[in-house]
Enzyme design. Structure first.
Site, PDB file in Angstrom:
ATOM      1  N   THR A   1       2.139  -4.648   4.382  1.00  0.00           N
ATOM      2  CA  THR A   1       2.081  -5.040   5.796  1.00  0.00           C
ATOM      3  C   THR A   1       1.596  -6.484   5.987  1.00  0.00           C
ATOM      4  O   THR A   1       1.905  -7.101   7.005  1.00  0.00           O
ATOM      5  CB  THR A   1       1.130  -4.103   6.581  1.00  0.00           C
ATOM      6  OG1 THR A   1      -0.149  -4.124   5.965  1.00  0.00           O
ATOM      7  CG2 THR A   1       1.668  -2.692   6.625  1.00  0.00           C
ATOM      8  N   ASP A   2       0.810  -6.998   5.015  1.00  0.00           N
ATOM      9  CA  ASP A   2       0.163  -8.301   5.239  1.00  0.00           C
ATOM     10  C   ASP A   2       1.151  -9.407   5.611  1.00  0.00           C
ATOM     11  O   ASP A   2       0.871 -10.195   6.513  1.00  0.00           O
ATOM     12  CB  ASP A   2      -0.639  -8.720   3.995  1.00  0.00           C
ATOM     13  CG  ASP A   2      -1.891  -7.865   3.820  1.00  0.00           C
ATOM     14  OD1 ASP A   2      -2.245  -7.125   4.754  1.00  0.00           O
ATOM     15  OD2 ASP A   2      -2.513  -7.937   2.737  1.00  0.00           O
TER      16      ASP A   2
ATOM     17  N   THR B   1       0.817  -1.219   0.000  1.00  0.00           N
ATOM     18  CA  THR B   1       0.000   0.000   0.000  1.00  0.00           C
ATOM     19  C   THR B   1       0.850   1.268   0.000  1.00  0.00           C
ATOM     20  O   THR B   1       0.483   2.262  -0.631  1.00  0.00           O
ATOM     21  CB  THR B   1      -0.885   0.002   1.276  1.00  0.00           C
ATOM     22  OG1 THR B   1      -1.728  -1.144   1.198  1.00  0.00           O
ATOM     23  CG2 THR B   1      -1.726   1.245   1.388  1.00  0.00           C
TER      24      THR B   1
ATOM     25  N   ASP C   1       2.028  -6.872  -4.173  1.00  0.00           N
ATOM     26  CA  ASP C   1       1.184  -6.894  -2.973  1.00  0.00           C
ATOM     27  C   ASP C   1       1.791  -8.013  -2.124  1.00  0.00           C
ATOM     28  O   ASP C   1       2.087  -9.097  -2.642  1.00  0.00           O
ATOM     29  CB  ASP C   1      -0.254  -7.235  -3.355  1.00  0.00           C
ATOM     30  CG  ASP C   1      -1.169  -7.181  -2.151  1.00  0.00           C
ATOM     31  OD1 ASP C   1      -2.034  -6.307  -2.114  1.00  0.00           O
ATOM     32  OD2 ASP C   1      -1.012  -8.044  -1.249  1.00  0.00           O
ATOM     33  N   SER C   2       1.957  -7.783  -0.844  1.00  0.00           N
ATOM     34  CA  SER C   2       2.748  -8.748  -0.074  1.00  0.00           C
ATOM     35  C   SER C   2       2.060 -10.095   0.093  1.00  0.00           C
ATOM     36  O   SER C   2       2.691 -11.055   0.529  1.00  0.00           O
ATOM     37  CB  SER C   2       3.174  -8.157   1.266  1.00  0.00           C
ATOM     38  OG  SER C   2       2.122  -8.163   2.182  1.00  0.00           O
ATOM     39  N   SER C   3       0.797 -10.217  -0.289  1.00  0.00           N
ATOM     40  CA  SER C   3       0.164 -11.546  -0.273  1.00  0.00           C
ATOM     41  C   SER C   3       0.759 -12.429  -1.361  1.00  0.00           C
ATOM     42  O   SER C   3       0.574 -13.649  -1.354  1.00  0.00           O
ATOM     43  CB  SER C   3      -1.343 -11.420  -0.474  1.00  0.00           C
ATOM     44  OG  SER C   3      -1.886 -10.694   0.590  1.00  0.00           O
TER      45      SER C   3
ATOM     46  N   GLN D   1      -0.991 -20.914  19.681  1.00  0.00           N
ATOM     47  CA  GLN D   1      -1.904 -19.963  19.037  1.00  0.00           C
ATOM     48  C   GLN D   1      -1.941 -18.634  19.792  1.00  0.00           C
ATOM     49  O   GLN D   1      -2.429 -17.642  19.271  1.00  0.00           O
ATOM     50  CB  GLN D   1      -3.319 -20.551  18.976  1.00  0.00           C
ATOM     51  CG  GLN D   1      -3.413 -21.769  18.076  1.00  0.00           C
ATOM     52  CD  GLN D   1      -4.783 -22.418  18.091  1.00  0.00           C
ATOM     53  OE1 GLN D   1      -5.772 -21.803  18.469  1.00  0.00           O
ATOM     54  NE2 GLN D   1      -4.841 -23.667  17.666  1.00  0.00           N
ATOM     55  N   CYS D   2      -1.445 -18.628  21.050  1.00  0.00           N
ATOM     56  CA  CYS D   2      -1.455 -17.389  21.850  1.00  0.00           C
ATOM     57  C   CYS D   2      -0.363 -16.444  21.378  1.00  0.00           C
ATOM     58  O   CYS D   2       0.791 -16.848  21.285  1.00  0.00           O
ATOM     59  CB  CYS D   2      -1.135 -17.698  23.313  1.00  0.00           C
ATOM     60  SG  CYS D   2      -2.505 -18.317  24.222  1.00  0.00           S
TER      61      CYS D   2
HETATM   62  N1  ASP Z   1      -2.268  -5.824   0.787  1.00  0.00           N
HETATM   63  C1  ASP Z   1      -1.221  -4.894   1.142  1.00  0.00           C
HETATM   64  C2  ASP Z   1       0.075  -5.664   1.206  1.00  0.00           C
HETATM   65  O1  ASP Z   1       0.375  -6.279   2.186  1.00  0.00           O
HETATM   66  C3  ASP Z   1      -1.519  -4.241   2.420  1.00  0.00           C
HETATM   67  C4  ASP Z   1      -0.469  -3.256   2.874  1.00  0.00           C
HETATM   68  O2  ASP Z   1       0.493  -2.946   2.219  1.00  0.00           O
HETATM   69  O3  ASP Z   1      -0.600  -2.775   3.979  1.00  0.00           O
HETATM   70  O4  ASP Z   1       0.825  -5.680   0.293  1.00  0.00           O
END
Ligand code: ASP
Length: 353
Positions: free
Chosen positions: A103-104, A28, A71-73, A290-291
């Site tokens: 951020t993802d 983003t 996109d980090s996904s 998981q915690c």
């Molecule tokens: N979908 C975006 C990513 O992780 C979200 C972000 O950058 O915050 O690439």
């Protein structure tokens, strides 16, 4: 991975006080609207115009921008390799590094890079933004300016933070201890089991006691990943065929069992028998809670005692992100036997010793 390289001097006419490399991978942060209202990647050659405050940092910045921002996904070990290689090849000529990343999956990449660069003695600071830099209320500007300041900070000629970190929303966290916990507000990251390395307010307050001192290792790049791992996330009512489907995944060499609380799991005979059969077949089973806070302590409750007896390895207070990337790197670099012997021991400050 293709990328472009731009040199920016924010100090002219003064002399730059430090040389930092800025690696832009996507996310983003760098999105901006073009004249037809479509989101397109930001042109980094215009960074001084977007961020006039950069001039106060007196830096020489080498920008390396992925030609196709991701996109980090869509991040994969090939991207980790590319980022690691860029840092390794430019290590001697730069004082620090900032990596702009979505951020993802930022916590996965920061963890991977921390394991890939044993002997690191310079800052590698990941950051990003919840709102694109082109938006008036964007967090991108503050995140980048402070990340650059941290990456170039020195005391007595030595880098203040010689490790891989995530800087976000006024907090500096160890990269392999961080987790994305929020997708709408600016406080996107948390480190449940390790204190912040710094807080940025009127000044940046470093927590010297929490910052790692470089190990005696020679600086090196490890970049072979083996993705033959799986995650078995437990939930009340999980069925035998589900557990066995994950454990018997074709070619799988290690399975992370995401357990309850301090590493607890069902005590049903079929469950323990399935795990034991996997271990007997040579599969590494790694117990990660998981915690987000606390620690796996196999044997503390009856519901984890048997796990220790059959040979499940405790992940102690490791995050899932660090566990995934550490397993993939260790399997790729050292093979199953070394991974089995070493995975439960700290490698880059990611878990309690
Ligand atoms: N979908 C975006 C990513 O992780 C979200 C972000 O950058 O915050 O690439």
């Amino acid at each position: 991975m293709n990328y472009t390289r731009i040199q920016i001097d924010t100090a002219t006419p003064a002399k730059p006080r430090s040389k930092v490399m800025l690696i832009y991978t996507g996310g983003t942060f760098g999105m901006t609207y073009n004249e037809t209202g479509v989101l397109v990647p930001f042109d980094f050659s215009l960074i001084k115009e977007q961020l006039p405050a950069l001039r106060n940092l007196y830096l020489e910045i080498t920008v390396v921008a992925f030609t196709t921002p991701v996109d980090s996904s869509n991040i994969s070990p090939d991207h980790w390799k590319a980022i690691g290689q860029i840092i390794f090849e430019n290590y001697a000529s730069h004082d620090g590094f900032v990596v702009l990343h979505g951020t993802d999956t930022m916590a996965f990449t920061a963890s991977a890079i921390s394991f890939m660069l044993p002997g690191l003695r310079k800052p590698v600071i990941f950051t990003g933004a919840q709102l694109p830099i082109s938006q008036p209320r964007s967090d991108a500007r503050e995140n980048l300016i402070t990340a650059l300041e941290i990456a170039s900070a020195r005391i007595d000629g030595k880098p203040v933070v010689p490790e891989v970190c995530i800087y976000f929303d006024n907090q500096l966290l160890r990269g392999n201890r961080a987790k994305k916990v929020e997708s709408m507000h600016f406080d996107a990251f948390q480190s449940g089991n390790y204190p912040a390395l710094a807080r940025a307010g009127v000044k940046i307050d470093y927590n010297a006691a929490a910052i790692a001192q470089p190990l005696a290792h020679e600086f090196n790049l490890l970049a072979a990943f083996d993705g033959a791992i799986a995650i078995l996330k437990l939930f009340p009512g999980i069925q035998q065929h589900t557990v066995e489907a994950v454990l018997n995944c074709k070619g799988v060499k290690a399975v992370i069992i995401e357990t309850f609380g301090s590493g607890n799991a069902p005590t049903a005979d079929w469950f323990i028998t399935s795990l034991k059969a996997a271990i007997d077949a040579g599969i590494i089973l790694f117990n990660v809670s998981q915690c987000p806070g606390g620690m796996v302590e196999q044997g503390r409750y009856e519901t984890s005692k048997e796990l220790a007896t059959i040979g499940v390895i405790s992940g102690r207070d490791i995050t899932l992100e660090a566990a995934v990337t550490k397993l993939m790197l260790m399997l790729g670099e050292f093979g199953v036997e070394v991974t089995r012997a070493q995975i439960g021991k700290p490698m880059a400050g990611e878990m309690a010793g």
